[in-house]
Design a protein around this motif. Structure first.
Motif, short mmCIF file in Angstrom:
data_model
loop_
_atom_site.label_atom_id
_atom_site.label_comp_id
_atom_site.label_asym_id
_atom_site.label_seq_id
_atom_site.Cartn_x
_atom_site.Cartn_y
_atom_site.Cartn_z
N PHE A 1 0.82 -1.21 0.00
CA PHE A 1 0.00 0.00 0.00
C PHE A 1 0.86 1.26 0.00
CE2 PHE A 1 -2.91 -3.24 1.66
CZ PHE A 1 -3.92 -3.11 0.71
N GLU A 2 2.04 1.17 0.56
CA GLU A 2 2.97 2.30 0.52
C GLU A 2 3.37 2.58 -0.94
OE1 GLU A 2 5.18 5.47 1.56
OE2 GLU A 2 4.01 4.30 3.00
N LYS A 3 3.66 1.51 -1.66
CA LYS A 3 4.05 1.65 -3.07
C LYS A 3 2.90 2.25 -3.89
CE LYS A 3 6.01 -0.90 -6.92
NZ LYS A 3 6.44 -2.18 -7.45
N LEU A 4 1.68 1.77 -3.66
CA LEU A 4 0.52 2.31 -4.38
C LEU A 4 0.31 3.78 -4.03
CD1 LEU A 4 -2.09 -0.59 -4.08
CD2 LEU A 4 -0.86 0.12 -6.13
N ALA A 5 0.43 4.11 -2.75
CA ALA A 5 0.23 5.49 -2.31
C ALA A 5 1.22 6.42 -2.99
CB ALA A 5 0.35 5.57 -0.79
N GLN A 6 2.46 5.97 -3.13
CA GLN A 6 3.49 6.81 -3.77
C GLN A 6 3.11 7.13 -5.20
OE1 GLN A 6 7.11 4.59 -3.25
NE2 GLN A 6 7.34 5.21 -1.11
N THR A 7 2.48 6.18 -5.90
CA THR A 7 2.10 6.44 -7.29
C THR A 7 1.01 7.52 -7.38
OG1 THR A 7 0.41 4.71 -7.42
CG2 THR A 7 2.67 4.09 -8.02
N LEU A 8 0.27 7.70 -6.28
CA LEU A 8 -0.80 8.72 -6.24
C LEU A 8 -0.36 9.99 -5.53
CD1 LEU A 8 -3.86 6.44 -5.35
CD2 LEU A 8 -3.28 7.41 -7.59
N SER A 9 0.87 9.99 -5.05
CA SER A 9 1.41 11.13 -4.29
C SER A 9 0.59 11.41 -3.03
CB SER A 9 1.49 12.38 -5.17
OG SER A 9 2.36 12.15 -6.25
N ILE A 10 0.16 10.33 -2.36
CA ILE A 10 -0.51 10.44 -1.06
C ILE A 10 0.20 9.49 -0.10
CG2 ILE A 10 -2.75 11.09 -2.05
CD1 ILE A 10 -3.71 8.20 -1.60
N THR A 11 -0.15 9.59 1.18
CA THR A 11 0.47 8.71 2.16
C THR A 11 -0.25 7.35 2.17
OG1 THR A 11 -0.97 9.34 4.00
CG2 THR A 11 1.03 10.69 3.63
N GLN A 12 0.44 6.37 2.71
CA GLN A 12 -0.16 5.04 2.86
C GLN A 12 -1.42 5.14 3.72
OE1 GLN A 12 2.26 1.45 3.62
NE2 GLN A 12 1.14 1.32 5.55
N SER A 13 -1.37 5.94 4.76
CA SER A 13 -2.52 6.15 5.64
C SER A 13 -3.71 6.71 4.87
CB SER A 13 -2.14 7.14 6.74
OG SER A 13 -2.30 6.62 7.98
N GLU A 14 -3.46 7.69 4.04
CA GLU A 14 -4.53 8.29 3.23
C GLU A 14 -5.13 7.26 2.27
OE1 GLU A 14 -3.34 12.97 2.75
OE2 GLU A 14 -2.03 11.49 1.78
N LEU A 15 -4.28 6.44 1.68
CA LEU A 15 -4.75 5.41 0.76
C LEU A 15 -5.67 4.43 1.49
CD1 LEU A 15 -4.65 3.94 -2.03
CD2 LEU A 15 -2.76 2.63 -1.08
N ILE A 16 -5.20 3.92 2.61
CA ILE A 16 -6.00 2.93 3.36
C ILE A 16 -7.28 3.57 3.87
CG2 ILE A 16 -6.02 1.51 5.46
CD1 ILE A 16 -2.98 1.01 4.86
N GLN A 17 -7.22 4.81 4.31
CA GLN A 17 -8.43 5.52 4.76
C GLN A 17 -9.42 5.68 3.61
OE1 GLN A 17 -7.75 9.40 6.43
NE2 GLN A 17 -9.84 9.58 7.17
N THR A 18 -8.93 5.99 2.43
CA THR A 18 -9.80 6.14 1.25
C THR A 18 -10.47 4.82 0.93
OG1 THR A 18 -8.41 7.92 0.36
CG2 THR A 18 -9.87 6.81 -1.19
N ILE A 19 -9.72 3.73 0.94
CA ILE A 19 -10.30 2.41 0.68
C ILE A 19 -11.36 2.08 1.73
CG2 ILE A 19 -9.82 -0.07 0.59
CD1 ILE A 19 -7.00 0.70 -0.55
N ASN A 20 -11.04 2.29 3.00
CA ASN A 20 -12.00 2.00 4.07
C ASN A 20 -13.26 2.85 3.95
OD1 ASN A 20 -10.55 -0.06 5.30
ND2 ASN A 20 -9.41 1.36 6.61
N ASN A 21 -13.11 4.13 3.58
CA ASN A 21 -14.28 4.99 3.38
C ASN A 21 -15.15 4.48 2.25
OD1 ASN A 21 -13.57 6.74 5.45
ND2 ASN A 21 -12.54 8.21 4.11
N MET A 22 -14.52 4.04 1.17
CA MET A 22 -15.28 3.53 0.02
C MET A 22 -16.02 2.25 0.40
SD MET A 22 -12.41 4.38 -2.88
CE MET A 22 -13.26 3.65 -4.25
N ILE A 23 -15.39 1.42 1.23
CA ILE A 23 -16.05 0.19 1.70
C ILE A 23 -17.22 0.55 2.60
CG2 ILE A 23 -15.76 -1.85 3.18
CD1 ILE A 23 -12.83 -2.02 2.07
N SER A 24 -17.01 1.46 3.56
CA SER A 24 -18.08 1.81 4.51
C SER A 24 -19.26 2.49 3.82
CB SER A 24 -17.54 2.68 5.65
OG SER A 24 -17.16 3.95 5.18
N ARG A 25 -19.01 3.19 2.73
CA ARG A 25 -20.10 3.83 1.98
C ARG A 25 -20.76 2.87 0.99
NH1 ARG A 25 -16.64 7.98 -0.14
NH2 ARG A 25 -18.09 8.18 -1.86
#
Length: 167
Positions: free
Chosen positions: A38-62
């Protein structure tokens, strides 16, 4: 990886822009097997790993993402044989039996099936073996739980596994 968007929320997802859409595009493809995927994926989007995981969790919860999981390509993992074992387990024993089955190192999937397959088989396990006979592994599982009503559905041919791409 499996990314399964909820069809009821698919319209909402298509309207989604920015980071969420970029995250969905990334995670619907194969994710590299590295120590910090997830760190590697986050780097490709220029966001932090935490932001990436939070975005995924938000999309799941919605309800935008219904399922997020891995696909095991058993040959690449060193396994020569695999099979789906379907079990007829009394409802009172279902949870305990599932816990026991899940504890075996050769079991990759264990889940309840509703409705029951053939009106009888309600617990499904996927097992993998590098060299042992599938039937012997199944006997071990049966003996550990006392469940002796099952079918062994061995894989005869491997088809290409692909996940749908939504964007």
């Amino acid at each position: 990886m499996i990314l399964s968007l909820d069809q009821d929320n698919n319209t909402d997802m298509r309207k989604t822009g920015g980071t969420e859409k970029k995250v969905a595009q990334l995670i619907q493809k194969d994710i590299d097997i590295v120590s910090q995927p997830f760190e590697k994926l986050a780097q490709t989007l220029s966001i932090t790993q935490s932001e990436l995981i939070q975005t995924i969790n938000n999309m799941i919860s919605r309800g935008l993402i219904r399922k997020f999981g891995a696909i095991l390509v058993h040959q690449k993992a060193g396994f020569k044989k695999n099979a789906m074992i379907v079990w007829s387990v009394p409802p009172k024993l279902l949870e305990k039996t599932g816990e026991i089955f899940s504890s075996f190192p050769f079991v990759s999937h264990c889940y309840e099936r509703k409705p029951r397959f053939k009106h009888k088989y309600n617990l499904f396990t996927m097992i993998h073996s590098q060299n042992e006979n599938i039937a012997s592994l199944t006997r071990i599982m049966s003996k550990a739980t006392g469940v002796d009503d099952f079918l062994i559905l061995e894989s005869l041919q491997e088809y290409k596994k692909t996940s749908p791409e939504y964007f």
